[in-house]
Design a protein around this motif. Structure first.
Motif, mmCIF file in Angstrom:
data_model
loop_
_atom_site.group_PDB
_atom_site.id
_atom_site.type_symbol
_atom_site.label_atom_id
_atom_site.label_comp_id
_atom_site.label_asym_id
_atom_site.label_seq_id
_atom_site.Cartn_x
_atom_site.Cartn_y
_atom_site.Cartn_z
ATOM 1 N N ASN A 93 -42.651 35.447 82.399
ATOM 2 C CA ASN A 93 -43.095 36.746 82.844
ATOM 3 C C ASN A 93 -44.413 36.600 83.731
ATOM 4 N N THR A 97 -43.192 35.072 87.870
ATOM 5 C CA THR A 97 -43.939 35.939 88.751
ATOM 6 C C THR A 97 -44.565 35.283 90.107
ATOM 7 N N PHE A 114 -41.806 45.914 91.404
ATOM 8 C CA PHE A 114 -41.963 45.324 90.116
ATOM 9 C C PHE A 114 -41.537 46.188 89.037
ATOM 10 N N SER A 116 -42.074 46.998 85.939
ATOM 11 C CA SER A 116 -42.973 46.728 84.843
ATOM 12 C C SER A 116 -42.835 47.592 83.733
ATOM 13 N N SER A 117 -43.834 47.915 82.849
ATOM 14 C CA SER A 117 -43.471 48.450 81.519
ATOM 15 C C SER A 117 -44.581 49.428 81.159
ATOM 16 N N VAL A 120 -48.036 48.365 78.953
ATOM 17 C CA VAL A 120 -49.150 47.870 79.417
ATOM 18 C C VAL A 120 -50.246 48.856 79.005
ATOM 19 N N LYS A 145 -47.045 41.719 81.455
ATOM 20 C CA LYS A 145 -46.659 42.819 82.381
ATOM 21 C C LYS A 145 -47.775 43.345 83.347
ATOM 22 N N LEU A 146 -49.037 43.485 82.783
ATOM 23 C CA LEU A 146 -50.054 43.718 83.324
ATOM 24 C C LEU A 146 -50.680 42.595 84.220
ATOM 25 N N GLU A 149 -48.817 42.733 87.323
ATOM 26 C CA GLU A 149 -49.227 43.825 88.239
ATOM 27 C C GLU A 149 -50.528 43.432 88.775
ATOM 28 N N SER A 166 -45.255 49.210 91.554
ATOM 29 C CA SER A 166 -44.866 48.827 89.918
ATOM 30 C C SER A 166 -44.466 50.036 89.184
ATOM 31 N N ARG A 168 -43.533 51.609 85.654
ATOM 32 C CA ARG A 168 -43.801 51.639 84.265
ATOM 33 C C ARG A 168 -42.953 52.537 83.542
ATOM 34 N N ALA A 246 -48.629 51.902 91.284
ATOM 35 C CA ALA A 246 -48.000 51.956 90.030
ATOM 36 C C ALA A 246 -47.678 53.615 89.794
#
Length: 329
Positions: A93, A97, A114, A116-117, A120, A145-146, A149, A166, A168, A246
């Motif tokens: 991850n 990246t 991106f 992301s999730s 975070v 994931k953070l 970012e 990003s 999330r 984000a």
């Protein structure tokens, strides 16, 4: 305009690919098939079978298909397993990246969305998570994931032309195409479906939480809605329009585990009463994300209700049962 979709042979990535082509945009897929399936990639979409850790393969995917931007979905996505395999998680991850961003810089590709999730945020002590909620990831997965970012933000400072955003989100469910379904052994819907198909009884872990029906409330979004938001974000970047760093793709209200089980019984037509197990350590009562910013900029809305999510997922799972199950290679 053509977009490279990393992880485009996976459950989420393959829906993004179809959303791109439905919008009249070109798509190219790079995927190592560690959890994806070649059958999930449309026959007319170029497919590079490789890891994003392979710099030469990434470069080939970017330059060989005149790619204009990247939708970065690839990654190791299992939060629980990441605790046991932190180095693997960070390699896939974070290092992955970095490799992708390096090749984008060297080939002049300067736009990235991106995937992301909401991991975070960890397990915040708030009912409604916003983009400003403190980031306190509770697993190597959320941490990775953070960090990714942060990499995007730092690269934007280093490259004047580089633009990014990003997205999330918490739990992705449903199906937008009969050939595409969630094959993860760690996600709720596949676990319940497999249990029911095997004649077993699904379990709810705890029914004494501080929620209306006593079971956890979580955020669930339909995969087709999620894919559509990725495409809108990509087209917004391509048009040079302003974006936030984000966005939360959240439902705003969530669904309880008991509500999901009820919808499961209705969609599958399998009458069952879930067993009640002990609480799992660290499970919060409720985690739901606010999607107002995404609604403002990305045409984000919940176009599917819970029954739609369950029914579409079940139909795709049944179709997969009748056909050979695609094998991750």
């Amino acid at each position: 305009m053509t977009w490279l979709v990393t992880g485009g042979a996976g459950y989420i990535g393959s829906h993004v690919v179809r959303a791109l082509t439905a919008a009249g945009l070109g798509a190219v897929v790079i995927d190592d098939l560690s959890s994806g399936h070649p059958g999930f990639v449309p026959d007319d979409v170029p497919f590079v079978r490789a890891s994003i850790l392979d710099a030469e393969a990434v470069r080939h995917a970017l330059t060989g298909h005149a790619v204009d931007g990247v939708i970065h979905v690839a990654g190791f996505k299992y939060a629980g397993v990441s605790v046991e395999r932190p180095l693997h998680t960070y390699t896939q991850n974070v290092t992955g990246t970095v490799t992708l961003l390096q090749q984008m810089a060297e080939t002049g590709v300067d736009k990235i969305v991106f995937s992301s999730s909401a991991a975070v945020y960890g397990a915040p002590d708030v009912d409604l998570v916003t983009e400003d909620t403190p980031k306190q990831p509770a697993s190597p997965y959320g941490e990775s994931k953070l960090v990714a970012e942060w990499l995007l933000a730092d690269q934007a400072k280093a490259r004047d032309s580089f633009v990014h955003t990003s997205l999330r989100y918490f739990n992705v469910v449903g199906s937008g195409h009969p050939r595409l379904y969630d094959t993860s052994p760690h996600n709720l819907f596949p676990i319940v479906f497999d249990t029911l198909l095997a004649g077993g009884t699904p379990t709810i872990f705890g029914d004494d939480y501080d929620t209306p029906d006593g079971t956890n409330v979580r955020d669930y979004v339909h995969v087709a809605d999620l894919a559509a938001a990725h495409v809108v974000a990509a087209t917004r970047l391509a048009a040079g329009r302003a974006v936030e760093p984000a966005y939360n793709l959240g439902s705003g209200d969530g669904s309880s585990v008991r509500e999901i089980m009820t919808a499961m019984a209705r969609a599958t037509k399998i009458d069952f009463t879930p067993a009640i197990g002990a609480r799992r350590p660290g499970d919060p009562d409720r985690i739901v994300a606010n999607g107002d910013l995404a609604a403002r900029d990305l045409d984000w809305t919940m176009r599917h209700d819970l029954l739609d999510m369950v029914t579409s997922a079940w139909q795709a799972r049944q179709a997969a049962t009748e056909a050979p199950r695609p094998a991750a290679q």
